[in-house]
Write an enzyme that holds these catalytic residues in place. Structure first.
Site, PDB file in Angstrom:
ATOM      1  CG  ASP A  16     -17.672 -88.289 -17.836  1.00 28.18           C
ATOM      2  OD1 ASP A  16     -16.443 -88.133 -17.689  1.00 28.18           O
ATOM      3  OD2 ASP A  16     -18.364 -88.965 -17.039  1.00 28.18           O
ATOM      4  CG  HIS A  17     -18.516 -84.155 -15.658  1.00 30.80           C
ATOM      5  ND1 HIS A  17     -19.480 -85.012 -16.173  1.00 30.80           N
ATOM      6  CD2 HIS A  17     -18.468 -84.404 -14.330  1.00 30.80           C
ATOM      7  CE1 HIS A  17     -19.992 -85.732 -15.182  1.00 30.80           C
ATOM      8  NE2 HIS A  17     -19.391 -85.387 -14.059  1.00 30.80           N
ATOM      9  CB  CYS A  73     -16.176 -91.647 -17.834  1.00 25.70           C
ATOM     10  SG  CYS A  73     -16.221 -93.402 -17.406  1.00 25.70           S
ATOM     11  N   GLY A  74     -14.866 -91.088 -15.328  1.00 24.81           N
ATOM     12  CA  GLY A  74     -14.223 -91.175 -14.020  1.00 24.81           C
ATOM     13  C   GLY A  74     -13.520 -92.500 -13.814  1.00 24.81           C
ATOM     14  CB  THR A  75     -14.667 -95.837 -13.310  1.00 22.80           C
ATOM     15  OG1 THR A  75     -15.836 -95.872 -14.144  1.00 22.80           O
ATOM     16  CG2 THR A  75     -15.028 -95.325 -11.914  1.00 22.80           C
ATOM     17  N   GLY A  76     -13.800 -95.107 -16.404  1.00 24.50           N
ATOM     18  CA  GLY A  76     -13.683 -95.776 -17.702  1.00 24.50           C
ATOM     19  C   GLY A  76     -14.788 -96.795 -17.925  1.00 24.50           C
ATOM     20  CB  ILE A  77     -16.798 -98.745 -15.548  1.00 28.88           C
ATOM     21  CG1 ILE A  77     -15.548 -99.359 -14.903  1.00 28.88           C
ATOM     22  CG2 ILE A  77     -17.926 -99.774 -15.610  1.00 28.88           C
ATOM     23  CD1 ILE A  77     -15.703 -99.696 -13.420  1.00 28.88           C
ATOM     24  N   GLY A  78     -18.342 -96.728 -17.240  1.00 27.70           N
ATOM     25  CA  GLY A  78     -19.621 -96.330 -17.843  1.00 27.70           C
ATOM     26  C   GLY A  78     -19.486 -96.002 -19.314  1.00 27.70           C
ATOM     27  CG  HIS A 106      -4.728-112.229 -25.986  1.00 30.14           C
ATOM     28  ND1 HIS A 106      -4.633-113.038 -24.877  1.00 30.14           N
ATOM     29  CD2 HIS A 106      -3.514-112.308 -26.613  1.00 30.14           C
ATOM     30  CE1 HIS A 106      -3.416-113.579 -24.817  1.00 30.14           C
ATOM     31  NE2 HIS A 106      -2.719-113.138 -25.850  1.00 30.14           N
ATOM     32  NE  ARG A 140      -4.372-118.919 -27.696  1.00 31.42           N
ATOM     33  CZ  ARG A 140      -3.190-118.322 -27.725  1.00 31.42           C
ATOM     34  NH1 ARG A 140      -2.475-118.298 -28.842  1.00 31.42           N
ATOM     35  NH2 ARG A 140      -2.714-117.723 -26.646  1.00 31.42           N
ATOM     36  CG  HIS A 141      -5.899-114.456 -29.461  1.00 32.77           C
ATOM     37  ND1 HIS A 141      -6.265-114.868 -28.202  1.00 32.77           N
ATOM     38  CD2 HIS A 141      -4.547-114.602 -29.538  1.00 32.77           C
ATOM     39  CE1 HIS A 141      -5.178-115.230 -27.532  1.00 32.77           C
ATOM     40  NE2 HIS A 141      -4.130-115.087 -28.314  1.00 32.77           N
TER      41      HIS A 141
END
Ligand code: RB5
Length: 162
Positions: A16-17, A73-78, A106, A140-141
């Site tokens: 995003d911006h 994005c700003g945080t990477g979260i959204g 993993h 296992r992963h």
């Protein structure tokens, strides 16, 4: 992973911006690594909505047009939340090389999410290189990652989501 006819890896990239400046730096880095970049925007400083760009990268990775995605994005979260709406995507928000390495080893993450307001450009570059270089450990992963896919299939059954 998706490759071009010449065998180069394909990475879908979007922001995003708030992530635009870092996206441009990562784009330059990728071009120096024999990687074909599918740049899905944004391309200007106008305020935009991160879900549109997370979805675009998810679609490219999910459909196999790119083997790997990178979203900023700003945080990477959204933008990670947006990408993870696609059941074929495992997007991981990473803040350093260790979290990036483990997201690949993993979790077999296929989309790297970075926060331009959180992570500086040098660390982000190291994260991206680590993401591209680190193989999935399997073992296992693989069982656990398969459960993610199984749950995604259960929750999308009967919908038009692939
Ligand atoms: C945009 O201001 C900001 O909210 C967005 O880039 C992102 O951080 C959301 O998760």
């Amino acid at each position: 992973m998706a490759t071009t006819a010449a065998g180069a890896r394909v990475v879908a990239l979007a922001s995003d911006h708030a992530g635009l400046g870092l996206k441009q730096e990562l784009h330059d880095l990728l071009r120096g690594l024999d990687v074909e970049v599918l740049d899905l925007g944004t391309h200007g400083a106008d305020s935009v909505d991160y879900p549109d760009y997370g979805h675009a990268v998810a679609q490219a990775v999910g459909a196999g047009r790119a083997g790997t995605g990178v979203v900023v994005c700003g945080t990477g979260i959204g933008i990670a939340m947006a990408a993870n709406r696609d059941p074929r995507v495992r997007a991981a928000v990473c803040h350093d090389v260790s979290s990036t390495r483990l997201a690949r080893a993993h979790n077999d993450a296929n989309v790297l999410a970075l926060g331009a307001r959180i992570t500086g450009p040098d660390v982000a570059a190291d994260c991206l290189k680590t993401f591209l270089e680190t193989p999935f450990d399997g073992g296992r992963h693989a069982r656990r990652v398969a459960k993610l896919g199984q749950r995604a299939a259960e929750t999308t059954e009967g919908t038009d989501i692939p």
